[in-house]
Design a protein around this motif. Structure first.
Motif, PDB file in Angstrom:
ATOM      1  N   UNK A  43      27.991  30.942  52.513  1.00 26.06           N
ATOM      2  CA  UNK A  43      29.278  30.278  52.363  1.00 26.06           C
ATOM      3  C   UNK A  43      30.421  31.296  52.395  1.00 26.06           C
ATOM      4  N   UNK A  44      31.620  30.889  52.861  1.00 27.54           N
ATOM      5  CA  UNK A  44      32.790  31.753  52.716  1.00 27.54           C
ATOM      6  C   UNK A  44      33.176  31.887  51.246  1.00 27.54           C
ATOM      7  N   UNK A  45      33.519  33.119  50.841  1.00 23.00           N
ATOM      8  CA  UNK A  45      33.819  33.407  49.435  1.00 23.00           C
ATOM      9  C   UNK A  45      35.138  34.175  49.356  1.00 23.00           C
ATOM     10  N   UNK A  46      35.929  33.861  48.339  1.00 23.40           N
ATOM     11  CA  UNK A  46      37.176  34.587  48.055  1.00 23.40           C
ATOM     12  C   UNK A  46      37.040  35.297  46.713  1.00 23.40           C
ATOM     13  N   UNK A  47      37.480  36.556  46.671  1.00 30.60           N
ATOM     14  CA  UNK A  47      37.409  37.369  45.457  1.00 30.60           C
ATOM     15  C   UNK A  47      38.829  37.780  45.056  1.00 30.60           C
ATOM     16  N   UNK A  48      39.226  37.490  43.834  1.00 26.60           N
ATOM     17  CA  UNK A  48      40.540  37.875  43.307  1.00 26.60           C
ATOM     18  C   UNK A  48      40.340  38.790  42.100  1.00 26.60           C
ATOM     19  N   UNK A  49      41.040  39.949  42.122  1.00 28.44           N
ATOM     20  CA  UNK A  49      40.938  40.925  41.044  1.00 28.44           C
ATOM     21  C   UNK A  49      42.224  40.894  40.230  1.00 28.44           C
ATOM     22  N   UNK A  50      42.093  40.879  38.890  1.00 29.06           N
ATOM     23  CA  UNK A  50      43.240  40.746  38.000  1.00 29.06           C
ATOM     24  C   UNK A  50      43.331  41.918  37.025  1.00 29.06           C
ATOM     25  N   UNK A  51      44.572  42.350  36.808  1.00 29.30           N
ATOM     26  CA  UNK A  51      44.908  43.243  35.706  1.00 29.30           C
ATOM     27  C   UNK A  51      45.646  42.370  34.688  1.00 29.30           C
ATOM     28  N   UNK A  53      46.863  39.090  33.558  1.00 31.97           N
ATOM     29  CA  UNK A  53      47.118  37.837  34.274  1.00 31.97           C
ATOM     30  C   UNK A  53      47.682  38.067  35.675  1.00 31.97           C
ATOM     31  N   UNK A  54      47.832  39.354  36.069  1.00 32.04           N
ATOM     32  CA  UNK A  54      48.419  39.687  37.366  1.00 32.04           C
ATOM     33  C   UNK A  54      47.333  39.944  38.399  1.00 32.04           C
ATOM     34  N   UNK A  55      47.363  39.185  39.496  1.00 30.54           N
ATOM     35  CA  UNK A  55      46.414  39.427  40.581  1.00 30.54           C
ATOM     36  C   UNK A  55      46.856  40.663  41.349  1.00 30.54           C
ATOM     37  N   UNK A  56      45.977  41.671  41.458  1.00 30.57           N
ATOM     38  CA  UNK A  56      46.360  42.936  42.088  1.00 30.57           C
ATOM     39  C   UNK A  56      45.772  43.112  43.479  1.00 30.57           C
ATOM     40  N   UNK A  57      44.698  42.411  43.796  1.00 26.37           N
ATOM     41  CA  UNK A  57      44.143  42.494  45.147  1.00 26.37           C
ATOM     42  C   UNK A  57      43.180  41.330  45.360  1.00 26.37           C
ATOM     43  N   UNK A  58      42.923  41.019  46.627  1.00 23.85           N
ATOM     44  CA  UNK A  58      42.009  39.937  46.986  1.00 23.85           C
ATOM     45  C   UNK A  58      41.191  40.352  48.195  1.00 23.85           C
TER      46      UNK A  58
END
Length: 200
Positions: A43-51, A53-58
């Motif tokens: 399946x297609x997957x999305x990854x979001x990285x947070x510091x 509550x702030x998303x810093x990269x995807x």
């Protein structure tokens, strides 16, 4: 019996037909590597990285595949500052949350000197008392600086630039002639003698 039975909280969770079964996560000083396993197909997957509550990269990719995610200006995990990033993983009908720390561990079979080695200490500098001719430019691996210290008779401690803090193809390495006092610096990794794995 005293050694059997339910010993911690149990819960039931409703999931869609296609759901995220598990995550395999590893991280070092440079990047996050994550592999999402789903219950059915790729399946297609999305990854979001947070510091916080702030998303810093995807990043996006496919399930059951190692996805490499570079972390901008990484904050390193240490016992004194056990910083953890948040991670949210999404497929079409499911989402899970996890966390990770940026650190590295090396193992070696080595006879320790009279003052035990510290190991590589991320976010720590040891300014002053540089040996003549230092710093030198080395390939983008702080372990090479560590190994160079062990091969240099007068070296007691070492320090190197964190690769993610520089844009060049090399990093600087400092060898020190004494056990100098350490200071905090997010763009340095340093330590005392003790052989890093894979360099003997």
């Amino acid at each position: 019996t005293p050694s059997s039975g339910i010993w911690q909280t149990v819960w039931l969770e409703h999931v869609p037909r296609v759901f995220i079964e598990s995550l395999v996560i590893s991280a070092d000083l440079k990047e996050l590597i994550v592999n999402a396993h789903v219950s059915e197909g790729q399946q297609p997957v999305t990854f979001d990285v947070y510091d916080g509550k702030t998303r810093i990269t995807s990043a996006t990719g496919k399930s059951s595949t190692d996805i490499h995610i570079t972390i901008p200006n990484p904050k390193f995990w240490s016992p004194k500052n056990p910083f953890l990033y948040g991670l949210t993983v999404n497929i079409e009908n499911d989402s899970v949350q996890s966390y990770f720390g940026m650190r590295t561990i090396t193992l070696s079979d080595h006879s320790y000197p009279s003052i035990p080695p510290t190991g590589a200490q991320n976010g720590v500098d040891r300014p002053g008392d540089d040996l003549p001719g230092y710093p030198v430019e080395i390939n983008r691996d702080p372990n090479l600086c560590w190994a160079l210290c062990n091969k240099t008779a007068d070296c007691k401690t070492w320090a190197a630039e964190v690769p993610s803090c520089v844009s060049s193809n090399t990093i600087r390495c400092w060898l020190k002639g004494s056990y100098v006092l350490s200071t905090s610096d997010s763009c340095r990794v340093s330590g005392s003698q003790g052989l890093p794995a894979g360099t003997n």
